[in-house]
Design a protein around this motif. Structure first.
Motif, PDB file in Angstrom:
ATOM      1  N   LEU A  30       0.858  -1.212  -0.278  1.00 32.46           N
ATOM      2  CA  LEU A  30       0.014   0.173  -0.156  1.00 32.46           C
ATOM      3  C   LEU A  30       1.036   1.389   0.030  1.00 32.46           C
ATOM      4  CD1 LEU A  30      -2.539  -0.843   2.560  1.00 32.46           C
ATOM      5  CD2 LEU A  30      -3.004  -0.969   0.124  1.00 32.46           C
ATOM      6  N   GLN A  31       0.237   2.341  -0.466  1.00 33.82           N
ATOM      7  CA  GLN A  31       0.887   3.659  -0.464  1.00 33.82           C
ATOM      8  C   GLN A  31       1.392   4.035   1.039  1.00 33.82           C
ATOM      9  OE1 GLN A  31      -0.879   6.753  -2.517  1.00 33.82           O
ATOM     10  NE2 GLN A  31      -0.260   8.244  -0.986  1.00 33.82           N
ATOM     11  N   GLY A  32       2.308   4.333   1.576  1.00 36.57           N
ATOM     12  CA  GLY A  32       2.657   4.764   2.864  1.00 36.57           C
ATOM     13  C   GLY A  32       3.115   3.533   3.556  1.00 36.57           C
ATOM     14  N   SER A  33       3.178   2.428   2.964  1.00 41.78           N
ATOM     15  CA  SER A  33       3.677   1.159   3.681  1.00 41.78           C
ATOM     16  C   SER A  33       5.267   1.180   4.229  1.00 41.78           C
ATOM     17  CB  SER A  33       3.303   0.028   3.028  1.00 41.78           C
ATOM     18  OG  SER A  33       3.907  -0.003   1.801  1.00 41.78           O
ATOM     19  N   GLY A  34       6.002   2.119   3.256  1.00 42.13           N
ATOM     20  CA  GLY A  34       7.242   2.387   3.394  1.00 42.13           C
ATOM     21  C   GLY A  34       8.107   1.504   2.304  1.00 42.13           C
ATOM     22  N   LYS A  35       7.640   1.462   1.078  1.00 45.29           N
ATOM     23  CA  LYS A  35       8.076   0.863  -0.220  1.00 45.29           C
ATOM     24  C   LYS A  35       9.381   1.425  -0.428  1.00 45.29           C
ATOM     25  CE  LYS A  35       4.747   0.872  -2.900  1.00 45.29           C
ATOM     26  NZ  LYS A  35       3.710   1.076  -1.968  1.00 45.29           N
ATOM     27  N   THR A  36       9.128   2.918  -0.666  1.00 41.20           N
ATOM     28  CA  THR A  36      10.407   3.551  -1.263  1.00 41.20           C
ATOM     29  C   THR A  36      11.358   3.485  -0.268  1.00 41.20           C
ATOM     30  OG1 THR A  36       8.677   4.830  -2.722  1.00 41.20           O
ATOM     31  CG2 THR A  36      10.929   5.831  -2.489  1.00 41.20           C
ATOM     32  N   THR A  37      11.021   3.987   0.811  1.00 33.31           N
ATOM     33  CA  THR A  37      12.185   3.854   1.824  1.00 33.31           C
ATOM     34  C   THR A  37      12.913   2.498   1.807  1.00 33.31           C
ATOM     35  OG1 THR A  37      10.752   5.388   3.242  1.00 33.31           O
ATOM     36  CG2 THR A  37      12.722   4.573   4.266  1.00 33.31           C
ATOM     37  N   SER A  76      12.103  -3.440   9.008  1.00 31.80           N
ATOM     38  CA  SER A  76      12.304  -2.071   8.933  1.00 31.80           C
ATOM     39  C   SER A  76      11.738  -1.346  10.236  1.00 31.80           C
ATOM     40  CB  SER A  76      12.034  -1.407   7.633  1.00 31.80           C
ATOM     41  OG  SER A  76      11.761   0.101   7.852  1.00 31.80           O
ATOM     42  N   SER A  77      12.940  -0.636  10.831  1.00 24.43           N
ATOM     43  CA  SER A  77      12.547  -0.191  12.232  1.00 24.43           C
ATOM     44  C   SER A  77      12.968   1.344  12.491  1.00 24.43           C
ATOM     45  CB  SER A  77      13.072  -0.927  13.366  1.00 24.43           C
ATOM     46  OG  SER A  77      14.468  -1.217  13.336  1.00 24.43           O
ATOM     47  N   GLY A  78      12.698   1.948  11.419  1.00 25.99           N
ATOM     48  CA  GLY A  78      13.037   3.516  11.585  1.00 25.99           C
ATOM     49  C   GLY A  78      13.073   4.176  10.046  1.00 25.99           C
ATOM     50  N   GLU A  79      13.216   5.454  10.004  1.00 22.53           N
ATOM     51  CA  GLU A  79      13.094   6.371   8.969  1.00 22.53           C
ATOM     52  C   GLU A  79      14.561   6.224   8.259  1.00 22.53           C
ATOM     53  OE1 GLU A  79      10.051   9.446   8.292  1.00 22.53           O
ATOM     54  OE2 GLU A  79      10.589   9.331  10.551  1.00 22.53           O
ATOM     55  N   GLN A  94      11.241  11.183  -4.978  1.00 18.73           N
ATOM     56  CA  GLN A  94      11.211  10.624  -3.533  1.00 18.73           C
ATOM     57  C   GLN A  94      12.165   9.406  -3.942  1.00 18.73           C
ATOM     58  OE1 GLN A  94       7.698   9.186  -1.700  1.00 18.73           O
ATOM     59  NE2 GLN A  94       9.041   8.234   0.054  1.00 18.73           N
ATOM     60  N   LYS A 142       7.989  -0.289  10.059  1.00 20.40           N
ATOM     61  CA  LYS A 142       7.435   0.660  11.087  1.00 20.40           C
ATOM     62  C   LYS A 142       7.343  -0.400  12.476  1.00 20.40           C
ATOM     63  CE  LYS A 142       5.224   3.323   7.694  1.00 20.40           C
ATOM     64  NZ  LYS A 142       4.273   4.128   7.245  1.00 20.40           N
ATOM     65  N   ASP A 178       9.270   0.157  14.619  1.00 22.07           N
ATOM     66  CA  ASP A 178       9.613   1.072  15.988  1.00 22.07           C
ATOM     67  C   ASP A 178       8.500   1.656  16.567  1.00 22.07           C
ATOM     68  OD1 ASP A 178       9.647   2.118  13.145  1.00 22.07           O
ATOM     69  OD2 ASP A 178      10.325   4.028  14.221  1.00 22.07           O
TER      70      ASP A 178
HETATM   71  P1  GDP Z   1       5.611   3.925   0.282  1.00 22.46           P
HETATM   72  O1  GDP Z   1       4.442   5.080  -0.045  1.00 22.46           O
HETATM   73  O2  GDP Z   1       5.092   3.081   0.441  1.00 22.46           O
HETATM   74  O3  GDP Z   1       6.754   4.169  -0.834  1.00 22.46           O
HETATM   75  O4  GDP Z   1       6.209   4.773   1.637  1.00 22.46           O
HETATM   76  P2  GDP Z   1       7.327   5.683   1.924  1.00 22.46           P
HETATM   77  O5  GDP Z   1       8.710   4.808   1.873  1.00 22.46           O
HETATM   78  O6  GDP Z   1       7.120   7.072   1.358  1.00 22.46           O
HETATM   79  O7  GDP Z   1       7.012   5.609   3.481  1.00 22.46           O
HETATM   80  C1  GDP Z   1       6.096   6.383   4.043  1.00 22.46           C
HETATM   81  C2  GDP Z   1       6.459   7.272   5.439  1.00 22.46           C
HETATM   82  O8  GDP Z   1       6.928   6.141   6.451  1.00 22.46           O
HETATM   83  C3  GDP Z   1       7.580   8.034   5.251  1.00 22.46           C
HETATM   84  O9  GDP Z   1       7.693   9.280   5.897  1.00 22.46           O
HETATM   85  C4  GDP Z   1       8.773   7.042   5.668  1.00 22.46           C
HETATM   86  O10 GDP Z   1       9.712   8.086   6.101  1.00 22.46           O
HETATM   87  C5  GDP Z   1       8.123   6.424   6.807  1.00 22.46           C
HETATM   88  N1  GDP Z   1       8.778   5.135   7.122  1.00 22.46           N
HETATM   89  C6  GDP Z   1       9.121   4.376   6.094  1.00 22.46           C
HETATM   90  N2  GDP Z   1       9.536   2.961   7.121  1.00 22.46           N
HETATM   91  C7  GDP Z   1       9.615   3.355   8.083  1.00 22.46           C
HETATM   92  C8  GDP Z   1      10.002   2.539   9.521  1.00 22.46           C
HETATM   93  O11 GDP Z   1      10.361   1.535   9.382  1.00 22.46           O
HETATM   94  N3  GDP Z   1       9.641   3.313  10.506  1.00 22.46           N
HETATM   95  C9  GDP Z   1       9.328   4.637  10.770  1.00 22.46           C
HETATM   96  N4  GDP Z   1       8.939   5.140  11.937  1.00 22.46           N
HETATM   97  N5  GDP Z   1       8.781   5.231   9.723  1.00 22.46           N
HETATM   98  C10 GDP Z   1       8.898   4.860   8.496  1.00 22.46           C
END
Ligand code: GDP
Length: 298
Positions: free
Chosen positions: A108-115, A276-279, A146, A251, A253
């Motif tokens: 999903l969007q926001g799940s942290g894929k790009t990070t 993954s446990s942080g940004e 991004q 997330k 964390d």
């Molecule tokens: P995408 O839409 O799936 O690509 O998600 P993003 O990579 O843009 O991440 C969405 C938000 O979650 C961003 O603000 C990231 O910094 C944050 N994020 C990603 N992974 C983690 C994590 O493991 N822990 C925390 N606290 N935030 C995270």
């Protein structure tokens, strides 16, 4: 993330200490308490049922051990059952015999894929690989940018459609990226795909089309552990709509209950491979079921 669950389980198991022998009633009472702790942490009901059944059967049938007292024996059983629901062995990435290996990310969007794409790329670079990040999320205006920022931080190049070329076709971009990887001798391609805030058919179809175009060696489903109960239904939707070979929990964390994410291995049959446990790009590791079980049991 699992502090409350951890505290509850530790206190249930501590109550057994000092008992010379465990009666069936002791075991039943303990199992009941563990059941409540797991359900309150949002672990999915069928997973809890299997877990409790396993603990009860093994605790009641346990051989009298010379080395462990009854309480220690129950702790050992609970620990092993936890490792079991988390997948047992650590599952490593399966790379292609003939590079480039293709890893596709879905979620999903926001799940942290790009990070996660950046984290994985950095981690793989650290192991001597030469990954290429690929921007196939062409839906969100800022997504390509991004990924480029993440790529720069990770020190890994990003393949993306040229700016000004309109929206672009993510399936074509994914296909072209494989040619680019061969040309520039990248041994791993990491493809970031588009997500939506909720599961929808169009998103699933696009992800499935990309999958068909690039035949990935691994499809990693990226799951935000903070979304609670929705984790299970989302995982099932992606399993049925795209299919995946592994899960990444993100997330961890956070302070949500997170137990639903712990159910994902049992519910989907696919292993949790990374956490993954942080940004920050460093907040990332291979998922080890035994270490997670030890952490939860305190
Ligand atoms: P995408 O839409 O799936 O690509 O998600 P993003 O990579 O843009 O991440 C969405 C938000 O979650 C961003 O603000 C990231 O910094 C944050 N994020 C990603 N992974 C983690 C994590 O493991 N822990 C925390 N606290 N935030 C995270």
């Amino acid at each position: 993330m699992f502090d409350t669950l951890s505290d509850r389980l530790t206190s249930v198991l501590t109550n057994l200490r000092g008992k010379g022998r465990l009666s069936e009633a002791d075991i039943d009472a303990t199992a009941r308490e563990i059941r409540i702790a797991l359900l309150e942490a949002d672990v999915a009901l069928p997973v809890v049922r299997g877990f409790i059944k396993g603990v009860k059967e093994r605790a009641k049938g346990a051989e009298v051990s010379q080395a462990l007292n009854p309480a220690q024996q129950v702790v050992k059983i609970v620990n092993e059952e936890l490792i079991g629901i988390l997948g047992g062995e650590t599952r490593r990435l399966e790379l292609a015999k003939n590079p480039p290996s293709v890893i596709m990310l879905a979620g999903l969007q926001g799940s942290g894929k790009t990070t996660l794409a950046g984290k994985l790329a950095k981690w793989l670079s650290g192991q001597g690989h030469t990954p290429l990040l690929v921007a196939c999320d062409l839906q969100r205006p800022n997504a390509v940018n991004q990924l480029q920022v993440v790529g720069e931080r990770a020190g890994v190049p990003v393949y993306a459609p040229e700016p000004g070329n309109g929206v672009g076709d993510p399936v074509q971009v994914s296909r072209d990226s494989i040619d680019e990887a061969k040309r520039a001798q990248h041994d791993i391609v990491i493809v970031d795909t588009a997500g939506r805030l909720g599961v929808d058919e169009e998103m699933m179809k696009q992800a499935a089309d990309i999958r068909d175009a690039i035949s990935p060696d691994e499809v990693l489903f990226v799951l935000d552990a903070m979304i609670g109960q929705d984790a299970v239904t989302t995982a099932e939707a992606f399993r049925d709509g795209v299919g995946f070979s592994g899960v990444v929990l993100t997330k961890l964390d956070g302070d949500a209950r997170g137990g639903a994410a712990l159910s994902v291995r049992e519910v989907t049959g696919q292993p949790i491979m990374f956490a993954s446990s942080g940004e920050k790009l460093e907040d990332f590791d291979v998922f080890h079921p035994d270490r997670m079980a030890n952490r939860i049991l305190g």
